[in-house]
Scaffold this active site. Structure first.
Site, short mmCIF file in Angstrom:
data_model
loop_
_atom_site.label_atom_id
_atom_site.label_comp_id
_atom_site.label_asym_id
_atom_site.label_seq_id
_atom_site.Cartn_x
_atom_site.Cartn_y
_atom_site.Cartn_z
CD GLU A 91 20.74 41.80 40.95
OE1 GLU A 91 21.54 42.40 40.09
OE2 GLU A 91 21.12 41.17 42.09
CG HIS B 153 23.66 43.82 43.58
ND1 HIS B 153 23.26 42.30 43.26
CD2 HIS B 153 24.36 44.13 44.26
CE1 HIS B 153 24.07 42.00 44.31
NE2 HIS B 153 24.52 43.01 44.98
CB CYS C 120 27.26 40.81 44.20
SG CYS C 120 27.58 41.63 45.80
#
Lengths: 226, 721
Positions: A205, A203, A88
């Site tokens: 994560e 993302h 990002c």
């Protein structure tokens, strides 16, 4: 040998903790958190530039962070053929540093986009080895400037060198979009020519724990470790 | 001091006389400013205090009730949850982007001032009819502002409401709620600990923005005011707030701070006066030391509402360490005064005392009114004509009404997954996040039923609380506590004052029954423009928990073939206000029948059944039934192209409202176990059908699944653009 990694924190980073947890839980190895004013970087296998709004994104997204003290070390790390992942805002920083081609401009609808998106791999590299061809991954995005843009010549280079790592695609069910933010050729992530630096807007994560809506984000770390 | 000046400061002449008599001297202009800021509704609750005192605010899990920056409840071990809701209605109408952004910023500061790390936000936003360009502008601005601030600072937005009704045409509502996680042994309060402690200023420089914001928020509006009052809207900087949050949390964690206050409404005035009042001490502040963005007079500094500023008290010996940490975060820091034993508030500027007031007169002697109120007349019930209404039309009526459509357009502009702990995102009955590093989850929901409350403020408020309660229960979250945001028009109108009094009474009754105390809140009065008052809109935010994240329910269909079972009691057609309103059967508020009395014991009984069955893993998915009835609940539950086939005695039943209403999805193999459990508990249930693939079927009539779902999911964006 255990996998070592580090996450850089800039003022305004807000996914640094998430990235640290992601690495700790999946690599089981040493994970360092590095403040942007540091001038040295431990020798690690992977560095993550996390998401967020570094320096408020007040100039252009990622522009101020790309001039931080630690960046010289990050570039050295990449030139050393070790892995560098920008997620990002991290992707935006990588394009501002010049480690990756192109730029990330406002989403096509000019609105922030925080939702699940679907991606699949385009060309093989070490970040997506564990992902099957045509496998659809569900991973959240959260960005205002995620619309990847580059000129035709660069696009050709990206294709010819097989630098496109991920592209947005439709999900399995109705009401999912093909290209959520208007990126050129629906590009969601690219690598450098040597394919040790990856920038991606989704993302991973936020999609790895059992309680997350999807665990597809694991595949990226699994690819690197395998 | 002339009368005009006094009235301009929002004080009545009587109030001014009280002050003058107490002080036995005339006031400085700065002192008048202080009373203006501290004696308005927003800061001293002069109209509502009498009634708010009646609310239950304590039980075995309450660590901090109302009176601090946020309420805190106990979540076992060393975990506490701090939360609060606050309004930013007027600023958001004048300048939607900055008004709503600073609303989010303000409520987040309230949370981290307590030493809590914010882990979720929710927003309850209400607008007028979308047909006007103004509403479109406001909606776009408000959603953009909320997103801009929360996304940048990186706190997930997990839910809330977004509704449209003509009553908000000239007075939209923006209520922002935040939830934070705090370690119980590291909670910070506004009470200073020692005489001689340094008062330090942390954060953004002070500018002209927001001067008189709090008194503006306590005033009636006229449309011409809009341009004049724009300079009273604060401008937010979420990047600064992120640094401020990290800096403050680091200071608190390192034990370098004694107490902290957010400079919110009424800025440095309110935060310092409250500090003095809480600690029963005095404060001395040298205004020349306040970091300024531009040259300001003492009066302006006192009343500025510039954002991202904190006031803290530290021990002298920690001055150096505090400065070091804040330098790392690039935050302005200045020692501006100290805690004294005088019990007076003293502000100095240019070597002159511009304010020298006893704390007592500002806080303890603040006015408290017992305003006249009327109790609404009892309604005469009548029968409505449903004979001409067709099922197809009922569905179309819902699918062309913004209030029923999927609001992804709103929620997708918010980051709901940052921090990596989000379990349920916005758009479901309640948002859920995990407490980082534990198996515990926190659920939160905001609700209000303005139409119900206009019809019957007491019962309507009970329904509002029950709806939030059901929202949490549907996810197998145990409801724990409440924060409230009472949005009303002018209390000088005894009818409106009556609605305020009765709805607080309804809130009390429900909160006592559910054992969900009110631990924080906010009152926003004078919500009217051009003398058009809004419907009473007392919004509540309810927070609950489950100690095991594996036990929570989804609101989305799980598997084709599973049965659909309804729990609760259907309200009759004639007494389902939203059915009547939204199906265009009743229009005028006078036409509606009275609400059915809500049986709170029954609500509790059914809720306990849902919670127990969920723990037994017998409920695959569950949603509460509210506005739009079963049909609307079923639409919200669709997922992965799964639909439903149902049979009911009368199709209108599908659109009626409910008490204790839940739609549950049960596997065939568990069906008998579930029904015998319910029978044993004496809980009525109704099996209405099953989950099917890509279809919607009602009493054997087939509807085009993709057409309906497409409208449900995508028409919101079409209508508002």
């Amino acid at each position: 040998m255990s996998f070592k990694s580090a996450v850089i924190t800039f003022p305004g980073s807000n996914c640094d903790r998430d990235a640290l947890c992601y690495l700790k839980d999946l690599t089981k190895g040493e994970v360092h958190n590095i403040w942007h004013e540091e001038t040295s970087l431990p020798k690690v296998d992977l560095v993550i530039l996390p998401g967020g709004f570094s320096f408020g994104d007040y100039l252009r997204s990622g522009a101020m962070a790309s001039k931080s003290k630690i960046i010289d070390e990050v570039v050295k790390h990449a030139n050393d053929n070790r892995y560098l992942l920008g997620i990002c805002n991290g992707f935006q920083i990588l394009t501002e540093i010049g480690l990756l081609e192109g730029a990330l401009i406002r989403n096509k609808k000019l609105k922030f986009l925080g939702k699940n998106c679907f991606i699949k791999k385009k060309f093989k590299n070490n970040f997506n080895l564990s992902i099957k061809d045509n496998q659809i991954l569900q991973i959240p995005v959260a960005h205002n400037e995620g619309n990847f843009y580059c000129d035709a010549e660069t696009l050709n280079l990206l294709k010819n060198n097989e630098q496109i790592a991920f592209e947005y695609c439709k999900g399995e069910f109705s009401n999912t979009e093909e290209n959520i933010n208007g990126s050129i050729e629906a590009i969601a992530g690219i690598t450098n020519k040597k394919k040790n630096v990856l920038g991606m807007m989704p993302h991973p994560e936020r999609a790895y724990s059992d309680f997350h809506q999807s665990q597809d984000g694991r595949l990226i770390i699994e690819s690197l470790i395998s | 001091m002339n009368e005009e000046l006094i009235l301009q400061h929002g004080l009545t002449l009587d109030e001014f006389e009280v002050i003058k008599k107490y002080l036995n001297r005339d006031l400085s202009i700065e002192e008048l400013g202080i009373f203006s800021a501290m004696w308005n509704e927003h800061c001293c609750y002069k109209t509502s205090k009498k009634w708010l005192k009646k609310l239950p605010t304590d039980n075995e899990i309450v660590i901090q009730g109302p009176g601090e920056n946020a309420g805190v409840i106990d979540l076992q071990d060393n975990d506490g949850i701090a939360f609060k809701i606050e309004s930013h209605n007027h600023p958001s109408y004048i300048e939607p982007f900055n008004g709503s952004a600073t609303g989010v910023g303000g409520i987040l500061r309230d949370i981290f001032t307590m030493g809590a790390r914010p882990i979720a936000t929710l927003d309850s936003i209400r607008f007028g009819l979308i047909e006007t360009e103004k509403t479109k502008y406001l909606l776009n601005g408000v959603v953009h502002g909320i997103g801009h601030y929360g996304n940048c600072i990186g706190i997930p937005n997990i839910g809330g409401e977004c509704e449209f009704e003509s009553t908000y045409d000239f007075n939209n509502l923006v209520n922002a709620m935040a939830v934070g996680h705090v370690q119980k042994d590291k909670i910070f309060y506004s009470k200073p600990k020692s005489i001689g402690g340094l008062i330090v200023y942390i954060g953004s420089k002070t500018g002209k923005d927001g001067i008189h914001g709090a008194s503006m928020a306590s005033d009636v509006f006229s449309e011409e005011d809009e341009d004049k009052k724009r300079p009273s809207v604060q401008v937010g900087d979420p990047f600064m707030e992120k640094l401020l949050m990290e800096g403050c949390l680091e200071l608190m964690f390192s034990g370098l701070i004694e107490s902290m206050q957010d400079m919110g409404a009424a800025g440095i005035t309110s935060s310092s006066v409250e500090m003095a009042s809480k600690g029963n001490v005095g404060v001395y502040i040298n205004l020349d030391k306040v970091p300024l963005r531009q040259p300001l007079s003492a009066y302006e500094i006192l009343l500025s509402e510039s954002q991202e500023r904190m006031l803290a008290v530290i021990d002298k010996k920690n001055n150096h360490k505090v400065r070091e940490i804040l330098q790392k975060w690039q935050i302005d820091y200045e020692v501006i005064g100290e805690i004294t034993d005088t019990k007076r508030v003293v502000f100095e500027s240019n070597n002159k005392k511009v304010v020298d007031l006893p704390v007592e007169i500002i806080v303890d002697d603040a006015p408290e009114y017992d305003r006249e109120f009327y109790i609404p007349r009892k309604r005469k019930n009548k029968d409505f004509d449903f004979s001409k209404i067709k099922l197809e039309d009922m569905i179309i009526n819902l699918l062309t009404n913004l209030n029923y459509l999927d609001k992804s357009w709103v929620f997708d502009q918010y980051d709901s997954t940052v921090m990596g702990d989000t379990i349920r995102e916005p758009g479901q009955s309640s948002g859920i996040v995990k407490i980082h590093g534990t198996q515990k989850v926190i659920g939160a929901s905001t609700d209000c039923n303005p139409l119900y409350i206009r019809i019957n403020p007491y019962e309507g408020m009970k329904y509002t609380v029950a709806e939030s309660y059901r929202n949490l229960v549907a996810c197998n979250i145990n409801p724990l506590a409440i924060t409230n945001n009472l949005n009303f028009a002018s209390p000088l109108d005894p009818n409106i004052m009556g609605e305020l009094v009765l709805s607080i009474h309804g809130l009390k009754t429900a909160a006592v029954k559910f054992n969900t105390p009110i631990v924080s809140g906010n009152v926003s009065l004078y919500n009217q423009t051009n003398e058009i008052p809004i419907k009473p809109t007392p919004v509540i935010g309810m927070v609950g928990s489950n100690m095991d994240l594996n036990k929570i329910n989804t609101n989305k269909f799980c598997e084709i073939g599973n049965k659909i079972l309804i729990l609760g009691k259907q309200l009759t057609k004639n007494c389902s206000p939203y059915l009547l309103q939204d199906q265009k059967i009743a229009f005028n508020i006078c036409e509606f029948n009275d609400l059915e009395v809500l049986d709170l014991d029954f609500e509790k009984k059914i809720a306990n059944c849902v919670l127990e069955l969920s723990d037994l893993k017998c409920i695959m998915s569950c949603n509460d039934i509210s506005r739009g009835g079963i049909f609307s609940a079923l639409l919200k539950m669709q997922y992965k192209d799964m639909g439903f086939r149902v049979k009911v005695p009368d199709p209108i039943d599908l659109f009626c409202e409910y008490s204790a209403g839940y739609v549950t999805e049960i596997r065939s193999k568990d069906f008998e176990k579930v029904t015998s459990f319910l029978t044993k508990k004496g809980a009525e249930y109704l099996e209405i059908g099953e989950i099917i693939k890509e279809g919607i079927e009602i009493n054997s009539k087939k509807f085009d699944y993709f057409d309906i779902m497409n409208k449900y999911r995508n028409d919101f964006e079409k209508i508002i653009s």
